[in-house]
Motif scaffolding. Structure first.
Motif, PDB file in Angstrom:
ATOM      1  N   LEU A 129       0.738  -1.227  -0.075  1.00 53.32           N
ATOM      2  CA  LEU A 129      -0.069  -0.039  -0.034  1.00 53.32           C
ATOM      3  C   LEU A 129       0.785   1.224   0.002  1.00 53.32           C
ATOM      4  CD1 LEU A 129      -2.860  -1.015   2.405  1.00 53.32           C
ATOM      5  CD2 LEU A 129      -3.009  -0.885  -0.031  1.00 53.32           C
ATOM      6  N   ALA A 170       2.231   1.902  -3.434  1.00 53.46           N
ATOM      7  CA  ALA A 170       0.836   2.151  -4.408  1.00 53.46           C
ATOM      8  C   ALA A 170       0.779   3.620  -4.178  1.00 53.46           C
ATOM      9  CB  ALA A 170      -0.352   1.360  -4.186  1.00 53.46           C
ATOM     10  N   ALA A 171       0.762   3.932  -2.738  1.00 54.49           N
ATOM     11  CA  ALA A 171       0.628   5.546  -2.442  1.00 54.49           C
ATOM     12  C   ALA A 171       1.724   6.345  -2.998  1.00 54.49           C
ATOM     13  CB  ALA A 171       0.479   5.494  -1.025  1.00 54.49           C
ATOM     14  N   ARG A 194       4.391   5.701  -5.176  1.00 50.59           N
ATOM     15  CA  ARG A 194       4.892   5.243  -6.299  1.00 50.59           C
ATOM     16  C   ARG A 194       6.266   5.906  -6.780  1.00 50.59           C
ATOM     17  NH1 ARG A 194       0.724   4.148 -10.831  1.00 50.59           N
ATOM     18  NH2 ARG A 194       2.190   4.816 -12.066  1.00 50.59           N
ATOM     19  N   ASP A 233       7.797   6.809 -10.158  1.00 53.77           N
ATOM     20  CA  ASP A 233       6.600   6.620 -11.049  1.00 53.77           C
ATOM     21  C   ASP A 233       6.538   5.237 -11.652  1.00 53.77           C
ATOM     22  OD1 ASP A 233       4.755   8.551 -11.572  1.00 53.77           O
ATOM     23  OD2 ASP A 233       5.328   8.843 -13.631  1.00 53.77           O
ATOM     24  N   GLU A 264       2.580   0.346  -9.609  1.00 57.99           N
ATOM     25  CA  GLU A 264       2.233  -0.263  -8.494  1.00 57.99           C
ATOM     26  C   GLU A 264       2.490  -1.825  -8.275  1.00 57.99           C
ATOM     27  OE1 GLU A 264      -0.180   0.649 -10.582  1.00 57.99           O
ATOM     28  OE2 GLU A 264      -0.580   2.196  -9.194  1.00 57.99           O
ATOM     29  N   PHE A 302      -2.003  -1.804 -13.779  1.00 59.47           N
ATOM     30  CA  PHE A 302      -3.031  -1.826 -12.691  1.00 59.47           C
ATOM     31  C   PHE A 302      -3.821  -3.072 -12.627  1.00 59.47           C
ATOM     32  CE2 PHE A 302      -6.819  -0.773 -10.260  1.00 59.47           C
ATOM     33  CZ  PHE A 302      -6.228  -0.241  -9.306  1.00 59.47           C
ATOM     34  N   PHE A 331      -1.866  -5.535 -10.514  1.00 58.44           N
ATOM     35  CA  PHE A 331      -1.967  -5.033  -9.334  1.00 58.44           C
ATOM     36  C   PHE A 331      -3.265  -5.690  -8.731  1.00 58.44           C
ATOM     37  CE2 PHE A 331      -3.743  -1.958  -6.001  1.00 58.44           C
ATOM     38  CZ  PHE A 331      -2.528  -1.937  -5.291  1.00 58.44           C
ATOM     39  N   ASN A 361      -7.652   2.115   2.401  1.00 56.44           N
ATOM     40  CA  ASN A 361      -8.139   2.122   1.105  1.00 56.44           C
ATOM     41  C   ASN A 361      -9.345   1.603   1.060  1.00 56.44           C
ATOM     42  OD1 ASN A 361      -8.426   2.970  -1.610  1.00 56.44           O
ATOM     43  ND2 ASN A 361      -6.255   3.866  -1.709  1.00 56.44           N
ATOM     44  N   ASN A 362     -10.062   1.857  -0.163  1.00 52.40           N
ATOM     45  CA  ASN A 362     -11.416   1.200  -0.395  1.00 52.40           C
ATOM     46  C   ASN A 362     -11.190  -0.200  -0.944  1.00 52.40           C
ATOM     47  OD1 ASN A 362     -10.719   1.972  -2.882  1.00 52.40           O
ATOM     48  ND2 ASN A 362     -12.794   2.771  -3.057  1.00 52.40           N
ATOM     49  N   TYR A 378      -8.688  12.749   2.583  1.00 57.29           N
ATOM     50  CA  TYR A 378      -8.214  13.600   1.548  1.00 57.29           C
ATOM     51  C   TYR A 378      -7.833  12.702   0.315  1.00 57.29           C
ATOM     52  CZ  TYR A 378      -4.527  16.018  -1.068  1.00 57.29           C
ATOM     53  OH  TYR A 378      -3.764  16.822  -1.769  1.00 57.29           O
ATOM     54  N   THR A 379      -7.140  11.534   0.586  1.00 57.05           N
ATOM     55  CA  THR A 379      -6.759  10.877  -0.465  1.00 57.05           C
ATOM     56  C   THR A 379      -7.098   9.446  -0.622  1.00 57.05           C
ATOM     57  OG1 THR A 379      -4.957  10.313   0.730  1.00 57.05           O
ATOM     58  CG2 THR A 379      -4.295  12.059  -0.753  1.00 57.05           C
ATOM     59  N   GLY A 380      -8.412   9.104   0.171  1.00 55.30           N
ATOM     60  CA  GLY A 380      -9.141   8.174  -0.159  1.00 55.30           C
ATOM     61  C   GLY A 380      -8.650   7.111   1.015  1.00 55.30           C
ATOM     62  N   ARG A 415       2.370  10.311   2.337  1.00 55.02           N
ATOM     63  CA  ARG A 415       2.766  11.183   1.761  1.00 55.02           C
ATOM     64  C   ARG A 415       3.035  12.480   2.455  1.00 55.02           C
ATOM     65  NH1 ARG A 415       1.141  12.505  -3.040  1.00 55.02           N
ATOM     66  NH2 ARG A 415      -0.002  14.471  -2.767  1.00 55.02           N
ATOM     67  N   GLU A 449       6.581  14.269  -0.521  1.00 49.92           N
ATOM     68  CA  GLU A 449       7.163  14.213  -1.990  1.00 49.92           C
ATOM     69  C   GLU A 449       6.123  15.014  -2.762  1.00 49.92           C
ATOM     70  OE1 GLU A 449       4.986  11.538  -4.416  1.00 49.92           O
ATOM     71  OE2 GLU A 449       3.621  11.912  -2.824  1.00 49.92           O
TER      72      GLU A 449
END
Lengths: 163, 420
Positions: free
Chosen positions: B19, B22-23, B25, B28, B31, B279, B282, B330-331, B365-367, B375, B380
């Protein structure tokens, strides 16, 4: 030279530019700067929802292009309406801090009320505007975005004997 | 027992690493670069038996295939001008920000329901920014509307969210039944979100312009709209005859691709890239790592705290559990964790879980909190949304939306029946 900063924003900039033009008439050797605070917050909100997709796909280039276009449109329209030479500047980061930083050495700030104008009172100033108004290191011209309200819109005075 | 604890710790560490990767990366990288080796380790070390891993892959395969098709479908709609036409439709009526907000909410709800939340986040949001600019109004309330409705509006159909597809795959609930039971919750959360956005952004929304929007002659892409309508009807029919929705979506992709390539608007290679193969790798890898953790203790733990019964309170508890887990992980992983327990507990429990994992992430804010913290810790990013503002909007809208959705679900279950 008299330094005048006009803080232009979406929707309210025409009133700010009109007041800036009037102010420029009345001072000696006006040196005008138009400042626009980029909406990095909104952009970051959009970016955050991309993160919620756990990395699949992104949209920041297009959102970035749209926010940049917003700044360019507002500044170009404002400059054309002002019809005077002026520097234009886009500032980034927290809007209230960024605008404040741009006021260093200025004599005047012109800005518009941007709060809830349907219910006049403390909330007729947005939080960023309130902060800049409180901390501006110069004199401030605060204009109504539309026509000013009538004198009868003020709330009635408190009854006698009220605290 | 020691080896059991070791497996629990190891699979938890792998999931955390996956996770985090994935958050963030790093460089770049996709994931899948972390997730696929993690899944291989899980199987190679016997943390998850090979047969169970194969079951997991079979379980998520239809959802993954559908995701690939819907990613291509929505991108083709974009290429053919559907989102630009949506922008023009939102701009009709001029620069009254309140009216624009209502239109953005409606557009985001429809796009999310039909083309999934990805389409709203990635394709509609930039159009909304551009529309606000064209009208000369502030983008902020409308940006929040897109973010919130992408999550909250993804309740209606199995195709609206990857989590819904997983729930449908695990339970066998039909497309029509899912839509019927979720229609009321969907309307309820959208209404609550609209009111909350109006209240929270009263300041930004009160400053409008009378300037008419500059003309935009973007035509409505009739063919794309017709294909979308047919695809949607196809989902209903396919569900009745037990055909995977991925085939229907693939047919829609083929039709739109034919037109877009013929008109020189895109190339087959570009369309294939939009399927986002990394993805797609993933998702099964994530499912395998999550299954290992469920296998080694998390499943028992969830089973012990799982709500009992089928009443309103039980539904609310399922939703609360799902909300907490989605905001932590995350969902998608939250759904994978809860499915083995929620699916056998009945349609009500399953759909309450869907509501929690879909709408709940609007709190952060970010899911998910995990993404946000990572973050923040590593800094970053160049600019983060103001945490207080985002949390304020989420805290105002989300609990009310969840309560409204659960009550609406409960009412729907009374009307349409709660049996599988």
């Amino acid at each position: 030279m008299t330094g005048i900063t006009a803080w232009v924003e979406q929707a309210t900039w025409p009133a700010v530019i009109a007041a800036t033009a009037r102010l420029a008439e009345s001072v000696t050797d006006p040196d005008i700067a138009l400042v626009y605070a980029a909406d990095d917050d909104a952009r970051a909100v959009a970016g955050g929802s991309v993160r919620g997709l756990l990395g699949r796909r992104r949209n920041d280039d297009r959102v970035h292009a749209a926010t940049q276009a917003a700044a360019e449109v507002v500044l170009a329209d404002a400059l054309a309406t002002l019809a005077r030479p002026a520097a234009v500047r886009v500032v980034h980061g927290r809007p209230e801090r960024a605008v404040l930083a741009a006021l260093d050495g200025m004599d005047w700030l012109v800005l518009a009320r941007d709060g809830d104008l349907t219910r006049l009172g403390p909330h007729s100033l947005g939080p960023h505007t309130r902060f800049v108004l409180d901390h501006a290191p110069c004199d401030v011209v605060l204009v109504w975005p539309d026509s000013a309200p009538g004198i009868d819109t003020a709330p009635p005075p408190p009854p006698p004997g009220a605290p | 027992m020691t080896s059991g604890l070791l497996a629990t710790g190891a699979s938890a560490a792998l999931l955390a690493g996956l996770l985090a990767f994935a958050a963030l990366r790093p460089r770049d990288l996709p994931e899948a670069v972390f997730a696929v080796p993690a899944a291989v380790v899980v199987v190679a070390t016997g943390m998850l038996p090979l047969g169970a891993a194969e079951d997991e892959m079979r379980r998520v395969a239809p959802a993954v295939a559908f995701l690939a098709a819907i990613l291509m479908l929505s991108r083709l709609c974009d290429v053919l001008g559907l989102f630009r036409a949506a922008g023009r439709a939102m701009a009709v009526g001029g620069g009254d920000p309140r009216r624009l907000l209502t239109r953005v909410v409606v557009a985001a709800a429809v796009v999310t329901a039909v083309l999934s939340l990805d389409a709203t986040v990635v394709l509609l949001t930039p159009v909304v920014f551009a529309t606000a600019t064209r009208l000369g109004v502030r983008a902020r309330p409308h940006a929040y509307a897109c973010t919130h409705i992408a999550n909250a509006g993804s309740l209606l159909l199995p195709v609206s969210n990857l989590t819904n597809l997983l729930a449908v795959a695990a339970s066998g609930i039909t497309f029509v039944r899912f839509g019927l039971l979720m229609a009321l919750p969907w309307l309820a959360v959208i209404a609550v979100e609209l009111v909350a956005l109006r209240v929270r952004f009263a300041t930004d929304l009160s400053v409008g312009t009378r300037r008419p929007a500059p003309p935009d002659d973007a035509p409505v892409p009739v063919f794309a709209v017709a294909v979308l309508a047919l695809t949607l009807a196809g989902f209903v029919v396919a569900s009745l005859v037990h055909v995977e929705p991925a085939w229907v979506a693939a047919a829609g992709v083929a039709l739109l691709a034919w037109q877009a390539v013929r008109d020189g608007r895109t190339t087959p290679a570009a369309i294939a890239r939009d399927a986002d193969v990394p993805f797609l790798l993933f998702v099964p890898a994530l499912a395998i790592v999550v299954a290992a953790l469920v296998h080694h203790g998390l499943g028992d733990a969830i089973g012990r705290i799982a709500p009992q019964g089928h009443g309103l309170v039980a539904l609310a508890l399922w939703c609360l559990l799902a909300t907490l887990l989605a905001n932590t992980l995350n969902n998608l992983p939250a759904m994978l964790v809860l499915l083995p327990v929620a699916a056998p507990a009945g349609v009500g429990a399953l759909l309450a879980t869907v509501i929690g994992v879909n709408v709940g992430p609007n709190l952060t804010y970010t899911g998910s909190l995990a993404t946000l913290l990572w973050r923040r810790v590593l800094r970053e990013h160049d600019h983060d949304a103001p945490l207080a503002e985002f949390t304020g909007v989420g805290a105002l809208a989300t609990p009310a939306a969840l309560v409204a959705a659960i009550v609406a679900l409960w009412a729907g279950l009374q009307v349409f029946g709660g049996g599988a």
